[in-house]
Write an enzyme that holds these catalytic residues in place. Structure first.
Site, mmCIF file in Angstrom:
data_model
loop_
_atom_site.group_PDB
_atom_site.id
_atom_site.type_symbol
_atom_site.label_atom_id
_atom_site.label_comp_id
_atom_site.label_asym_id
_atom_site.label_seq_id
_atom_site.Cartn_x
_atom_site.Cartn_y
_atom_site.Cartn_z
ATOM 1 N N SER A 32 57.381 79.110 31.284
ATOM 2 C CA SER A 32 58.450 80.058 31.545
ATOM 3 C C SER A 32 57.996 81.488 31.253
ATOM 4 O O SER A 32 56.962 81.916 31.754
ATOM 5 C CB SER A 32 59.695 79.663 30.734
ATOM 6 O OG SER A 32 60.842 80.320 31.207
ATOM 7 N N LYS A 80 54.278 83.518 32.141
ATOM 8 C CA LYS A 80 53.970 84.866 32.601
ATOM 9 C C LYS A 80 52.951 85.506 31.656
ATOM 10 O O LYS A 80 51.980 86.151 32.068
ATOM 11 C CB LYS A 80 55.238 85.717 32.641
ATOM 12 C CG LYS A 80 56.437 85.129 33.364
ATOM 13 C CD LYS A 80 57.648 86.055 33.281
ATOM 14 C CE LYS A 80 58.982 85.352 33.417
ATOM 15 N NZ LYS A 80 59.197 84.590 34.613
ATOM 16 N N TRP A 123 65.315 78.349 40.561
ATOM 17 C CA TRP A 123 65.361 79.705 39.998
ATOM 18 C C TRP A 123 63.957 80.296 39.894
ATOM 19 O O TRP A 123 63.762 81.492 40.071
ATOM 20 C CB TRP A 123 66.038 79.626 38.639
ATOM 21 C CG TRP A 123 66.323 80.918 37.934
ATOM 22 C CD1 TRP A 123 65.880 81.290 36.695
ATOM 23 C CD2 TRP A 123 67.153 81.997 38.391
ATOM 24 N NE1 TRP A 123 66.375 82.524 36.347
ATOM 25 C CE2 TRP A 123 67.163 82.981 37.374
ATOM 26 C CE3 TRP A 123 67.886 82.214 39.552
ATOM 27 C CZ2 TRP A 123 67.873 84.171 37.494
ATOM 28 C CZ3 TRP A 123 68.598 83.413 39.666
ATOM 29 C CH2 TRP A 123 68.587 84.366 38.647
ATOM 30 N N HIS A 150 63.408 72.669 34.757
ATOM 31 C CA HIS A 150 62.605 73.704 34.108
ATOM 32 C C HIS A 150 62.275 73.264 32.684
ATOM 33 O O HIS A 150 63.111 73.329 31.789
ATOM 34 C CB HIS A 150 63.416 75.006 34.094
ATOM 35 C CG HIS A 150 62.695 76.202 33.547
ATOM 36 N ND1 HIS A 150 61.784 76.918 34.279
ATOM 37 C CD2 HIS A 150 62.773 76.818 32.334
ATOM 38 C CE1 HIS A 150 61.330 77.931 33.547
ATOM 39 N NE2 HIS A 150 61.916 77.886 32.359
#
Length: 410
Positions: free
Chosen positions: A248, A252, A339, A389
């Site tokens: 998540s 990044k 998403w 997720h």
């Protein structure tokens, strides 16, 4: 917050038309057709563009970083592992900052162990029920998983252990190292006041560094590099075989850390979405405008100028993945995680592959996104799995196999 917030595009037919910036065309329009041109011209250009327009700069490397072993056992996890807890101290400002590192290594190995490294969301004590793990004293992002009033309690021990199959990783011959990302900077808009950004005033080149010039993601990525400094000093660890993993927002972070620091020999992004592996120009699921509005501290100030204006970005996320070349990189998605734009994550992996071809390496050769639970790729790996997720055992099984292959461990 719902997993798939309403009011955003989840329809492929509504993805805007876009043209991706070419990783193999320099800013002056010249072609990049050799490794030398990539490494000396185009790669520095792309890295600088991400620094200026997305993640911001990084601070200088501390001259007086210290490490203190606060606990160690050669008989951890029922005799299966060597456990070490180390605090990294960055002094030189108004107060010392401690990054607390938890390490498990296979017991009895005759050679230094390869390692998986990743930040955790809720403190080192949350990844395993081992009661010898120190309880984190840091501010916690949310009052869940046993946390109370933004502080950890004993009830939070092992709360995230399903995401960290420590015994399985150890049994495969790998070590695992983790740290709580909030040790470097708390994850909220004013977290910089209690984090590294409160006193580092110069970047790696010695230029002045204002708060708006960098970001929490740059801070967290910088912290991973400081962990890499320590790993190089530990004779029990093979620092040339460190696989960096992030999920998540920490996915990044892992990608940006890997782009800046070649010591991470494998980089793994798990469900990293917008600002991570997913193409910004697709405006599918989470958008640049939405992420800047809800998490303004994650990115540098300049990134907000691309709200509802993704086509003006001089870079897109396939180029971030390309910055890892020739190191192996793995991108993972989840079917229910619209998403994070799974297709956009796949397309980033695919469109980074031409840079790997310069090195004579295959990235993702598949012409279309594979079906669930069907890994593809070589030096760039990709899968989309069933589910939501999260980080699952299936994900870890693919990462372990990927590391086995690229670290030549069979």
């Amino acid at each position: 917050m719902p997993a798939q917030p309403k009011g955003f595009n989840y329809d492929e037919s509504k993805v805007p038309a876009y043209i991706l910036p070419d990783p193999l065309t320099a800013e002056d329009g010249s072609p990049i057709d050799t490794v030398e041109k990539w490494e000396t011209k185009r790669r520095p250009e792309i890295l600088s563009l991400f620094e200026t327009h997305v993640y911001g700069r990084r601070p200088a490397v501390p001259l007086d970083q210290k490490s203190v072993v606060t606990e160690e056992s050669s008989d951890a996890l029922g005799g299966k592992a060597h456990r070490k807890q180390v605090t990294l101290l960055f002094e030189g400002g108004s107060q010392p900052y401690g990054l607390r590192l938890l390490i498990y290594l296979p017991k009895g190995s005759s050679t230094p162990a390869p390692l998986f490294l990743g930040y955790n969301f809720n403190g080192n004590h949350s990844i395993h029920s081992d009661r010898n793990i120190h309880l984190s004293p840091s501010w916690m992002r949310k009052n869940s998983n046993g946390n109370r009033e933004h502080r950890a309690t004993s009830a939070s021990r092992g709360a995230s252990s399903y995401r960290w199959p420590v015994e399985k990783i150890i049994a495969k011959g790998y070590g695992i190292a983790t740290a709580y990302y909030g040790d470097v900077e708390p994850d909220h808009a004013e977290g910089w006041k209690r984090g590294i950004r409160s006193f580092y005033t110069k970047d790696e080149r010695g230029d002045p560094l204002e708060i708006e010039d960098w970001s929490a993601i740059s801070v967290w990525a910088w912290g991973l590099s400081r962990i890499a400094d320590y790993l190089e000093s530990d004779p029990l660890i093979n620092a040339s075989q460190v696989a960096l993993l992030g999920h998540s927002r920490l996915g990044k972070t892992a990608l940006w850390a890997g782009a800046n620091d070649p010591r991470f020999s494998i980089v793994i992004s798990n469900n990293s979405g917008c600002g991570g592996a997913a193409l910004s120009r697709r405006a599918f699921g989470e958008t640049v405008k939405r992420i800047n509005a809800n998490f303004p501290h994650w990115f540098c100030r300049q990134f907000s100028t691309y709200d509802d204006n993704e086509s003006a970005l001089p870079v897109d996320q396939h180029q971030l993945i390309a910055l890892m070349a020739p190191r192996p990189t793995y991108i993972a998605s989840a079917v229910e995680d619209k998403w994070a734009d799974p297709k956009g994550e796949f397309l980033s992996a695919k469109n980074a592959s031409p840079v790997y071809s310069l090195y004579g390496l295959q990235g993702v050769q598949a012409s279309v996104q594979p079906g669930p639970n069907t890994p593809v790729g070589d030096f760039i790996g990709y899968h989309i799995r069933d589910g939501k997720h999260d980080v699952t055992l299936y994900d870890w099984e693919q990462y372990l196999e990927f590391a086995d292959r690229h670290f030549a461990r069979h």
